[in-house]
Design an enzyme around this catalytic site. Structure first.
Site, mmCIF file in Angstrom:
data_model
loop_
_atom_site.group_PDB
_atom_site.id
_atom_site.type_symbol
_atom_site.label_atom_id
_atom_site.label_comp_id
_atom_site.label_asym_id
_atom_site.label_seq_id
_atom_site.Cartn_x
_atom_site.Cartn_y
_atom_site.Cartn_z
ATOM 1 N N LYS A 1 3.077 13.647 -2.161
ATOM 2 C CA LYS A 1 1.623 13.840 -2.191
ATOM 3 C C LYS A 1 1.160 14.556 -3.447
ATOM 4 C CE LYS A 1 0.279 13.601 2.648
ATOM 5 N NZ LYS A 1 -0.444 14.233 3.747
ATOM 6 N N LYS B 1 4.577 1.654 3.144
ATOM 7 C CA LYS B 1 4.006 1.941 4.460
ATOM 8 C C LYS B 1 2.558 1.483 4.541
ATOM 9 C CE LYS B 1 3.817 5.797 7.006
ATOM 10 N NZ LYS B 1 3.901 7.199 7.413
ATOM 11 N N LYS C 1 -3.900 4.199 4.825
ATOM 12 C CA LYS C 1 -5.355 4.156 4.657
ATOM 13 C C LYS C 1 -5.744 4.317 3.198
ATOM 14 C CE LYS C 1 -4.940 8.533 6.933
ATOM 15 N NZ LYS C 1 -5.039 9.006 8.293
#
Ligand code: TRP
Length: 343
Positions: free
Chosen positions: A114, A206, A209
């Site tokens: 991240k 994956k 969103k």
């Protein structure tokens, strides 16, 4: 002290939910709710570890709440609430910031992903994220946590924190009569054919969103036509489906669609291949689209209805937060006594 079984899990209110969240998390929450007392939390404190537009954050919190209810979580029998409403999470997270070691957090792969290359510019909260997650779980002495594969490392850290706390304060705990420690060794529950739902455009990524392509995911708010169209457009290879699992090796897109089919049908990939082996994607995709629509359409309809009733959603969160605080309060009070805080 043997710990009574209790389930806790959380979903971040960031953007809209997709099939991966549904199959990997929410539907499994529903499956556990009759066997254990469960707390299902919209983790808004976690969300702001990266910038969130305030209006969007509030919207997303209600969106996740609506998805929980639409999927069938019983908010009367169990507890549905948002994290920021129960101050025990933040308070216990601070104590855990002082238990967990820099070296432990430096090993967290999700932070590395991240934060990316610009680590210096990541928030301190993003780095300490796993400590807050441990606090979420241990504030309720939760024994079981249904999560996706990607959260396994955070659950290991939760156990490390619980163990170090129990160990560091062992003498004090004994003085107070708690000889078995204050925190349980929480187990992750990771199971099912599609705990990892991949992108419809790239079987190695994956479903997410944050993917720029909306065709890469099926959103819980997509209508039947959109779902069917996205399945039709899903990336595949030119080969027919194999009849056995081994034949999916090296075919990530085929593997993903079979996994999604199996999860939606609540069966195994083997069973799906036994039925559809030899079929071309031109035949398998319409079957998958029909199945996806039949499972998701009722959730979708109910979600839309709930989203129109903001007052009801807020009342559910309000009620859940009070009941959650009533459980966490006495546990946090014990933690404070153990640590030596006066009062
Ligand atoms: N980190 C989890 C995720 O991104 C969300 C989460 C926060 C969570 N706190 C939790 C999951 C506690 C389980 C238990 O999916």
């Amino acid at each position: 002290m043997p710990f009574t079984p209790r389930v806790f899990s959380g979903v971040q209110p960031t953007g809209s939910l997709h099939l991966g969240n549904y199959l990997g998390a929410i539907r499994r929450f529903v499956a556990m709710q009759d066997s254990y007392p469960c707390l299902y939390c919209v983790v808004d404190l976690h969300a702001i570890t990266v910038w969130q537009d305030p209006t969007e954050l509030a919207k997303a919190t209600r969106h996740v709440t609506a998805a929980f209810l639409a999927a069938g979580i019983d908010a009367e029998k169990n507890i549905v609430f948002n994290q920021s409403r129960v101050s025990a999470h933040a308070e216990l997270a601070w104590i855990f910031n002082c238990v967990a070691r820099m070296g432990w957090l430096n090993r967290m792969t999700q932070f590395k992903e991240k934060a990316g290359k610009d680590r210096e510019n990541a928030s301190v909260g993003l780095f300490a994220y796993p400590n807050l997650m441990a606090a979420d779980i241990l504030a309720y002495q939760a024994t079981h946590v249904p999560v996706g594969e990607d959260q396994k490392q955070h659950l290991e850290l939760t156990r490390d924190i619980a163990q170090k706390f129990n160990f560091d304060y062992a003498e004090r705990l004994a003085e107070l009569g708690w000889t078995d420690g204050l925190f349980p060794m929480t187990e992750p529950i990771i199971q099912g054919p599609a705990t990892r739902v991949m992108s419809l455009r790239d079987g190695a990524k994956k479903m997410s969103k944050s993917d720029v392509s909306d065709n890469s995911r099926i959103n819980l708010t997509d209508d039947a036509d959109t779902i069917a169209q996205k399945v039709r457009k899903a990336k595949t290879d030119p080969e027919p489906l194999p009849s056995e699992l081994k034949g999916l090796e090296g075919r990530p897109e085929a593997d993903n669609l079979v996994g999604i089919y199996a999860a939606l049908a609540e069966t195994t990939k083997e069973a799906v291949l036994a039925e559809h082996g030899g079929a071309m994607f031109s035949a398998f995709k319409p079957a998958l689209a029909d199945l996806a629509v039949s499972v998701l359409a009722p959730v979708n309809t109910e979600m839309r209805r709930l989203l129109d009733d903001e007052a009801h959603l807020d009342a559910v969160l309000d009620n859940g937060s009070q009941r959650a605080a009533a459980i966490a309060g006495p546990i946090l009070a014990d933690v404070k006594r153990v640590v030596g805080f006066v009062g």
